[in-house]
Write a protein that holds these residues in place. Structure first.
Motif, PDB file in Angstrom:
ATOM      1  N   MET A   1      -3.382  -8.582  -0.072  1.00 35.30           N
ATOM      2  CA  MET A   1      -2.491  -8.605  -1.212  1.00 35.30           C
ATOM      3  C   MET A   1      -3.334  -8.523  -2.475  1.00 35.30           C
ATOM      4  SD  MET A   1       0.663 -11.145  -2.030  1.00 35.30           S
ATOM      5  CE  MET A   1       1.422 -10.694  -0.484  1.00 35.30           C
ATOM      6  N   ASN A   2      -2.825  -7.927  -3.492  1.00 35.45           N
ATOM      7  CA  ASN A   2      -3.545  -7.751  -4.744  1.00 35.45           C
ATOM      8  C   ASN A   2      -3.581  -9.041  -5.544  1.00 35.45           C
ATOM      9  OD1 ASN A   2      -3.904  -4.973  -4.321  1.00 35.45           O
ATOM     10  ND2 ASN A   2      -1.877  -4.549  -5.126  1.00 35.45           N
ATOM     11  N   GLU A   3      -4.714  -9.280  -6.170  1.00 32.23           N
ATOM     12  CA  GLU A   3      -4.822 -10.378  -7.118  1.00 32.23           C
ATOM     13  C   GLU A   3      -4.207  -9.911  -8.429  1.00 32.23           C
ATOM     14  OE1 GLU A   3      -6.007 -13.472  -6.604  1.00 32.23           O
ATOM     15  OE2 GLU A   3      -6.167 -12.900  -4.511  1.00 32.23           O
ATOM     16  N   PRO A   4      -3.534 -10.803  -9.181  1.00 29.59           N
ATOM     17  CA  PRO A   4      -2.989 -10.393 -10.480  1.00 29.59           C
ATOM     18  C   PRO A   4      -4.085  -9.799 -11.351  1.00 29.59           C
ATOM     19  CG  PRO A   4      -2.139 -12.530  -9.854  1.00 29.59           C
ATOM     20  CD  PRO A   4      -3.210 -12.176  -8.849  1.00 29.59           C
ATOM     21  N   GLY A   5      -3.768  -8.666 -11.964  1.00 26.29           N
ATOM     22  CA  GLY A   5      -4.725  -7.998 -12.833  1.00 26.29           C
ATOM     23  C   GLY A   5      -5.598  -6.987 -12.114  1.00 26.29           C
TER      24      GLY A   5
ATOM     25  N   PRO B   1      -1.315   2.211  -4.621  1.00 28.34           N
ATOM     26  CA  PRO B   1      -0.250   3.148  -4.984  1.00 28.34           C
ATOM     27  C   PRO B   1       0.911   3.067  -3.995  1.00 28.34           C
ATOM     28  CG  PRO B   1      -2.144   4.316  -4.085  1.00 28.34           C
ATOM     29  CD  PRO B   1      -2.529   2.871  -4.195  1.00 28.34           C
ATOM     30  N   VAL B   2       2.106   3.282  -4.504  1.00 29.44           N
ATOM     31  CA  VAL B   2       3.314   3.270  -3.679  1.00 29.44           C
ATOM     32  C   VAL B   2       4.004   4.607  -3.874  1.00 29.44           C
ATOM     33  CG1 VAL B   2       5.536   2.151  -3.271  1.00 29.44           C
ATOM     34  CG2 VAL B   2       3.583   0.783  -3.976  1.00 29.44           C
TER      35      VAL B   2
ATOM     36  N   ALA C   1       4.411  -5.923   0.651  1.00 31.29           N
ATOM     37  CA  ALA C   1       3.320  -5.145   0.066  1.00 31.29           C
ATOM     38  C   ALA C   1       3.780  -4.391  -1.184  1.00 31.29           C
ATOM     39  CB  ALA C   1       2.757  -4.162   1.103  1.00 31.29           C
ATOM     40  N   VAL C   2       4.971  -3.800  -1.131  1.00 31.53           N
ATOM     41  CA  VAL C   2       5.487  -3.087  -2.301  1.00 31.53           C
ATOM     42  C   VAL C   2       5.772  -4.075  -3.429  1.00 31.53           C
ATOM     43  CG1 VAL C   2       7.397  -1.678  -3.191  1.00 31.53           C
ATOM     44  CG2 VAL C   2       6.392  -1.150  -0.959  1.00 31.53           C
ATOM     45  N   ALA C   3       6.307  -5.254  -3.100  1.00 35.07           N
ATOM     46  CA  ALA C   3       6.566  -6.276  -4.124  1.00 35.07           C
ATOM     47  C   ALA C   3       5.282  -6.678  -4.828  1.00 35.07           C
ATOM     48  CB  ALA C   3       7.236  -7.500  -3.496  1.00 35.07           C
ATOM     49  N   ALA C   4       4.192  -6.775  -4.077  1.00 38.12           N
ATOM     50  CA  ALA C   4       2.901  -7.117  -4.680  1.00 38.12           C
ATOM     51  C   ALA C   4       2.447  -6.026  -5.643  1.00 38.12           C
ATOM     52  CB  ALA C   4       1.856  -7.333  -3.584  1.00 38.12           C
ATOM     53  N   THR C   5       2.635  -4.781  -5.264  1.00 42.45           N
ATOM     54  CA  THR C   5       2.270  -3.677  -6.147  1.00 42.45           C
ATOM     55  C   THR C   5       3.141  -3.688  -7.397  1.00 42.45           C
ATOM     56  OG1 THR C   5       1.474  -2.325  -4.314  1.00 42.45           O
ATOM     57  CG2 THR C   5       2.108  -1.166  -6.330  1.00 42.45           C
ATOM     58  N   LEU C   6       4.423  -3.920  -7.224  1.00 44.97           N
ATOM     59  CA  LEU C   6       5.335  -3.935  -8.370  1.00 44.97           C
ATOM     60  C   LEU C   6       4.984  -5.045  -9.354  1.00 44.97           C
ATOM     61  CD1 LEU C   6       8.630  -3.228  -6.462  1.00 44.97           C
ATOM     62  CD2 LEU C   6       7.584  -1.735  -8.174  1.00 44.97           C
ATOM     63  N   ARG C   7       4.530  -6.160  -8.845  1.00 46.30           N
ATOM     64  CA  ARG C   7       4.143  -7.274  -9.711  1.00 46.30           C
ATOM     65  C   ARG C   7       3.025  -6.860 -10.677  1.00 46.30           C
ATOM     66  NH1 ARG C   7       3.875 -10.640  -5.616  1.00 46.30           N
ATOM     67  NH2 ARG C   7       1.643 -10.403  -5.395  1.00 46.30           N
ATOM     68  N   ASP C   8       2.126  -5.998 -10.192  1.00 45.09           N
ATOM     69  CA  ASP C   8       0.939  -5.632 -10.964  1.00 45.09           C
ATOM     70  C   ASP C   8       1.001  -4.256 -11.616  1.00 45.09           C
ATOM     71  OD1 ASP C   8      -0.218  -8.055 -10.189  1.00 45.09           O
ATOM     72  OD2 ASP C   8      -1.115  -7.172  -8.405  1.00 45.09           O
TER      73      ASP C   8
END
Length: 112
Positions: A1-5, A10-11, A31-38
């Motif tokens: 999962m991506n860290e904020p920032g 890519p989605v 996974a898409v929710a994590a991308t959308l957050r950032d």
């Protein structure tokens, strides 16, 4: 999962559309929710897709529910062992994609 920032993964447009409809498997939804957050760009694209889906839904001729369907639903909800509406929901539709983003992005504090 991506860290904020960090740079979000890519989605694809197709995955965003499936996400908007709640049609991805749970792991991919996360996974898409994590991308959308950032990713502001991904959120903008998701908003465009959601707008288009709403317009599409409004473009369909509305049909009345079949006769007796509401009564059948009420009877089923009164069946023994049915405790809440969640008994009728599937895991993929218990929350909307935007609720998933908000839930994952909201820090949970522990009680003191």
């Amino acid at each position: 999962m991506n860290e904020p920032g960090s740079n979000p993964a890519p989605v694809s447009h197709e995955d965003l559309a499936l996400y908007a409809m709640g049609s991805l498997p749970a792991e991919e939804m996360t996974a898409v929710a994590a991308t959308l957050r950032d990713s502001p760009q991904a959120r903008q694209e998701l908003a465009r897709i959601q707008d288009n889906l709403a317009l599409l839904a409004l473009s369909v001729d509305q049909q009345p529910a079949p006769s007796g369907s509401f009564e059948r639903l009420q009877a089923r909800m009164r069946e023994p062992g049915r405790t809440a509406a969640k008994d009728f929901a599937t895991p993929a539709v218990r929350s909307t994609p935007m609720e998933m983003i908000a839930t994952e992005a909201t820090p949970v504090s522990s009680p003191r």
